[in-house]
Design a protein around this motif. Structure first.
Motif, PDB file in Angstrom:
ATOM      1  N   GLU A  23       0.905  -1.439   0.196  1.00  0.00           N
ATOM      2  CA  GLU A  23       0.056   0.005  -0.077  1.00  0.00           C
ATOM      3  C   GLU A  23       0.921   1.313  -0.001  1.00  0.00           C
ATOM      4  O   GLU A  23       2.120   1.227   0.426  1.00  0.00           O
ATOM      5  N   VAL A  24       0.330   2.480  -0.433  1.00  0.00           N
ATOM      6  CA  VAL A  24       0.984   3.732  -0.157  1.00  0.00           C
ATOM      7  C   VAL A  24       1.338   3.831   1.191  1.00  0.00           C
ATOM      8  O   VAL A  24       0.586   3.490   2.117  1.00  0.00           O
ATOM      9  N   GLY A  25       2.508   4.560   1.388  1.00  0.00           N
ATOM     10  CA  GLY A  25       3.019   4.658   2.809  1.00  0.00           C
ATOM     11  C   GLY A  25       3.836   3.630   3.406  1.00  0.00           C
ATOM     12  O   GLY A  25       4.237   3.451   4.538  1.00  0.00           O
ATOM     13  N   GLY A  26       4.103   2.487   2.396  1.00  0.00           N
ATOM     14  CA  GLY A  26       4.608   1.414   3.101  1.00  0.00           C
ATOM     15  C   GLY A  26       4.093   0.339   3.678  1.00  0.00           C
ATOM     16  O   GLY A  26       4.697  -0.812   3.973  1.00  0.00           O
ATOM     17  N   LYS A  27       2.791   0.331   3.971  1.00  0.00           N
ATOM     18  CA  LYS A  27       2.161  -0.681   4.568  1.00  0.00           C
ATOM     19  C   LYS A  27       1.995  -2.045   3.779  1.00  0.00           C
ATOM     20  O   LYS A  27       1.816  -1.730   2.596  1.00  0.00           O
ATOM     21  N   THR A  28       1.646  -3.210   4.162  1.00  0.00           N
ATOM     22  CA  THR A  28       1.445  -4.352   3.661  1.00  0.00           C
ATOM     23  C   THR A  28       0.238  -4.848   4.156  1.00  0.00           C
ATOM     24  O   THR A  28      -0.301  -4.911   5.254  1.00  0.00           O
ATOM     25  N   SER A  29      -0.882  -5.081   3.136  1.00  0.00           N
ATOM     26  CA  SER A  29      -2.130  -5.522   3.420  1.00  0.00           C
ATOM     27  C   SER A  29      -2.254  -7.070   3.078  1.00  0.00           C
ATOM     28  O   SER A  29      -1.714  -7.579   1.706  1.00  0.00           O
ATOM     29  N   LEU A  30      -2.578  -7.805   3.898  1.00  0.00           N
ATOM     30  CA  LEU A  30      -2.980  -9.172   3.621  1.00  0.00           C
ATOM     31  C   LEU A  30      -4.468  -9.562   3.512  1.00  0.00           C
ATOM     32  O   LEU A  30      -5.136  -9.328   4.301  1.00  0.00           O
ATOM     33  N   MET A  31      -4.877 -10.026   2.228  1.00  0.00           N
ATOM     34  CA  MET A  31      -6.236 -10.120   1.963  1.00  0.00           C
ATOM     35  C   MET A  31      -6.701 -11.778   2.245  1.00  0.00           C
ATOM     36  O   MET A  31      -5.812 -12.633   1.646  1.00  0.00           O
ATOM     37  N   GLY A  32      -7.809 -12.082   2.825  1.00  0.00           N
ATOM     38  CA  GLY A  32      -8.283 -13.378   2.541  1.00  0.00           C
ATOM     39  C   GLY A  32      -7.341 -14.448   3.435  1.00  0.00           C
ATOM     40  O   GLY A  32      -6.711 -15.352   2.986  1.00  0.00           O
ATOM     41  N   LEU A  33      -7.035 -14.061   4.761  1.00  0.00           N
ATOM     42  CA  LEU A  33      -6.172 -14.954   5.510  1.00  0.00           C
ATOM     43  C   LEU A  33      -6.839 -16.289   5.763  1.00  0.00           C
ATOM     44  O   LEU A  33      -8.113 -16.432   6.040  1.00  0.00           O
ATOM     45  N   TYR A  34      -5.977 -17.562   5.648  1.00  0.00           N
ATOM     46  CA  TYR A  34      -6.370 -18.805   6.143  1.00  0.00           C
ATOM     47  C   TYR A  34      -5.781 -19.159   7.453  1.00  0.00           C
ATOM     48  O   TYR A  34      -4.785 -18.779   7.514  1.00  0.00           O
TER      49      TYR A  34
END
Length: 154
Positions: A23-34
Motif C-alpha cells: 500500500e501507499v506509505g509502505g504498509k502491507t495488506s494481507l487479503m483473505g487469511l486462511y
C-alpha cells in the motif's frame, strides 16, 4: 584460527492468504487469511494464486532464498530457487512475500512449504504446513451422516 559459527535465522511466522498488497506509505495488506486450511470446490482444482507472508529474525547480510511447495503425493514445485536477498545493516529481520500463481491443487491432504536460507556454506531449512480439503467430498460425507442420523431417529 577460531571458527565463526553463524546463528540460524529464526522463523517467526508464515501466514497463508489470497493476496498480498503493498500500500501507499509502505504498509502491507494481507487479503483473505486462511487458518492453515483451504477448502476448494473439488479436486483437482486451480486457485488463481496462493500467497505466503513469512518473517524471519536474526538475519543480516547476504542470503540465498528458496521456496518450494511439496504436495501430499510428494511432488515438489520450486517457486523460488536461490534468489539473492540482502538484509540491510542493522535490520536483523526479513519479510518475504511469495506468490504461487496459479496454484494447482492435485489432491487433498497436507502440503509442506520448504523455506531455505543459505549464507555462505550454511544452509537452513524451515517447514510450514497447510491442508487442503475437497468441499464436494465434505458435503457428501455430511449428507450421508445426516441421512444415517434421520434413519436412526425413526
Amino acid at each position: 584460527m577460531q571458527e565463526v559459527q553463524i546463528k540460524a535465522p529464526k522463523h517467526e511466522f508464515t501466514l497463508l492468504c489470497d493476496d498480498i498488497r503493498q500500500e501507499v506509505g509502505g504498509k502491507t495488506s494481507l487479503m483473505g487469511l486462511y487458518d492453515h486450511h483451504i477448502v476448494v470446490p473439488q479436486v483437482p482444482f486451480t486457485l488463481p494464486k496462493v500467497c505466503f507472508y513469512t518473517r524471519f529474525s536474526r538475519m543480516d547480510g547476504q542470503f540465498k532464498f528458496g521456496f518450494s511447495i511439496v504436495s501430499p503425493t510428494g511432488d515438489r514445485k520450486d517457486v523460488i530457487r536461490d534468489s539473492d536477498v540482502q538484509i540491510p545493516d542493522g535490520a536483523k529481520e526479513g519479510t518475504f512475500n511469495v506468490i504461487a500463481a496459479p496454484f494447482e491443487v492435485s489432491g487433498e491432504g497436507v502440503y509442506e512449504v520448504i523455506i531455505a536460507l543459505t549464507k555462505g556454506a550454511d544452509r537452513f531449512e524451515y517447514v510450514y504446513k497447510f491442508a487442503i480439503s475437497d468441499a464436494s467430498r465434505l458435503q457428501a460425507e455430511y449428507e450421508k451422516a445426516m441421512a444415517e442420523g434421520a434413519q436412526a431417529g425413526n
